[in-house]
Design a protein around this motif. Structure first.
Motif, PDB file in Angstrom:
ATOM      1  N   SER A  32       0.835  -1.203   0.000  1.00  0.00           N
ATOM      2  CA  SER A  32       0.000   0.000   0.000  1.00  0.00           C
ATOM      3  C   SER A  32       0.869   1.251   0.000  1.00  0.00           C
ATOM      4  O   SER A  32       2.075   1.204   0.306  1.00  0.00           O
ATOM      5  CB  SER A  32      -0.910   0.022   1.237  1.00  0.00           C
ATOM      6  OG  SER A  32      -0.133   0.195   2.411  1.00  0.00           O
ATOM      7  N   LEU A  33       0.235   2.380  -0.317  1.00  0.00           N
ATOM      8  CA  LEU A  33       0.928   3.660  -0.227  1.00  0.00           C
ATOM      9  C   LEU A  33       1.389   3.956   1.191  1.00  0.00           C
ATOM     10  O   LEU A  33       2.421   4.593   1.408  1.00  0.00           O
ATOM     11  CB  LEU A  33       0.013   4.786  -0.723  1.00  0.00           C
ATOM     12  CG  LEU A  33      -0.166   4.909  -2.237  1.00  0.00           C
ATOM     13  CD1 LEU A  33      -1.300   5.881  -2.547  1.00  0.00           C
ATOM     14  CD2 LEU A  33       1.126   5.392  -2.894  1.00  0.00           C
ATOM     15  N   ASP A  34       0.617   3.510   2.161  1.00  0.00           N
ATOM     16  CA  ASP A  34       0.971   3.757   3.563  1.00  0.00           C
ATOM     17  C   ASP A  34       2.264   3.059   3.956  1.00  0.00           C
ATOM     18  O   ASP A  34       2.907   3.447   4.938  1.00  0.00           O
ATOM     19  CB  ASP A  34      -0.163   3.290   4.480  1.00  0.00           C
ATOM     20  CG  ASP A  34      -1.406   4.163   4.344  1.00  0.00           C
ATOM     21  OD1 ASP A  34      -1.268   5.327   3.929  1.00  0.00           O
ATOM     22  OD2 ASP A  34      -2.514   3.671   4.647  1.00  0.00           O
ATOM     23  N   VAL A  35       2.646   2.031   3.200  1.00  0.00           N
ATOM     24  CA  VAL A  35       3.931   1.380   3.415  1.00  0.00           C
ATOM     25  C   VAL A  35       5.024   2.041   2.568  1.00  0.00           C
ATOM     26  O   VAL A  35       6.138   2.273   3.034  1.00  0.00           O
ATOM     27  CB  VAL A  35       3.836  -0.125   3.082  1.00  0.00           C
ATOM     28  CG1 VAL A  35       5.224  -0.780   3.114  1.00  0.00           C
ATOM     29  CG2 VAL A  35       2.910  -0.820   4.068  1.00  0.00           C
ATOM     30  N   SER A  36       4.704   2.384   1.325  1.00  0.00           N
ATOM     31  CA  SER A  36       5.704   2.933   0.405  1.00  0.00           C
ATOM     32  C   SER A  36       6.189   4.313   0.824  1.00  0.00           C
ATOM     33  O   SER A  36       7.393   4.609   0.730  1.00  0.00           O
ATOM     34  CB  SER A  36       5.119   3.021  -1.007  1.00  0.00           C
ATOM     35  OG  SER A  36       4.820   1.748  -1.526  1.00  0.00           O
TER      36      SER A  36
END
Length: 244
Positions: A32-36
């Motif tokens: 997810s973006l929240d990880v990237s």
């Protein structure tokens, strides 16, 4: 010269990561973006300025590569990237068929003619690998990068390919700091460069937790501190042989 790293980057130098799986929800990369986004922020804090997103692609599918499918994901990641980070697109291309055409610039790193390719991990005889790099050299490719995983030992593999070429640089991407102590790493680096006129480039890395903990049987603890201490140790090694 002495193995190790400079304490500070030279003026005008840029730190670039050309192999990442940060497009969220694509292949085996970030979920997810929240990880990237936090990963990109960490890159920025460490001084990385350019990051190339390289999802997997089999060479047999390059004519049907989903360029457009990933464009919206890439734009969203770019919009939320930290200030100071430039994102580029590319592919990590697994060579699963012979004589594949990789001339489409959309396959290159950032639209260039530099292509990141991955050779099959198994069932490639040494003779075939040597023939391949010799042909790549004739085609004008300046460098081939080798990983370290569960296949050939990277220094032996590098020597094998350096012996099959005349001008090509062979680089490790990466040799794991968990695989050998700092003295052994430095000695391998210096020995290969002496033997092959400076054509060996040593890339070091901390690998990842599954490989380190479950395959190698070490403890993946504080990898950044591990790397700093390792590089300091490399700078202090005793090496009683001619230096390149």
């Amino acid at each position: 010269g002495r193995p190790g790293r400079p304490r500070a980057r030279a003026r005008g130098a840029r730190m670039i990561d050309i192999h990442t799986h940060l497009l969220p929800g694509v292949d085996d990369g970030s979920p997810s973006l929240d990880v990237s986004i936090p990963i990109l922020q960490r890159f920025a804090d460490e001084g990385v300025e350019v990051v190339v997103c390289t999802p997997h692609l089999e060479a047999g599918r390059v004519a049907r590569a989903p360029h457009d499918d990933y464009e919206a994901i890439f734009r969203e990641l770019t919009a939320r990237a930290p200030r100071g980070i430039t994102l580029l697109r590319g592919w990590e291309i697994m060579i699963d068929v012979p004589e594949v055409d990789l001339s489409d610039r959309r396959l290159g790193l950032g639209g260039s003619m530099a292509v990141l390719v991955e050779f099959p991990r198994m069932n490639v005889p040494a003779a075939a690998a040597r023939e391949t790099v010799a042909e790549l050299e004739e085609l004008g490719y300046p460098t081939v990068w080798l990983p370290e995983g569960v296949g050939r030992e990277p220094f032996v593999n590098s020597a094998m390919l350096l012996g099959a070429t005349k001008t090509m640089v062979v680089a490790t991407g990466i040799a794991s700091v968990w695989g050998r102590d700092a003295m052994t790493m430095a000695a391998g680096h210096l020995s290969l460069n002496e033997a092959f006129d400076g054509r060996f480039l040593l890339g070091l890395g901390v690998s990842h937790q599954p490989m380190v903990d479950y395959v190698r049987g070490h403890q993946y603890d504080k990898p950044l501190s591990k790397m700093r201490d390792y590089l300091d140790a490399m700078e202090k090694v005793i090496y009683m042989a001619p230096r390149p």
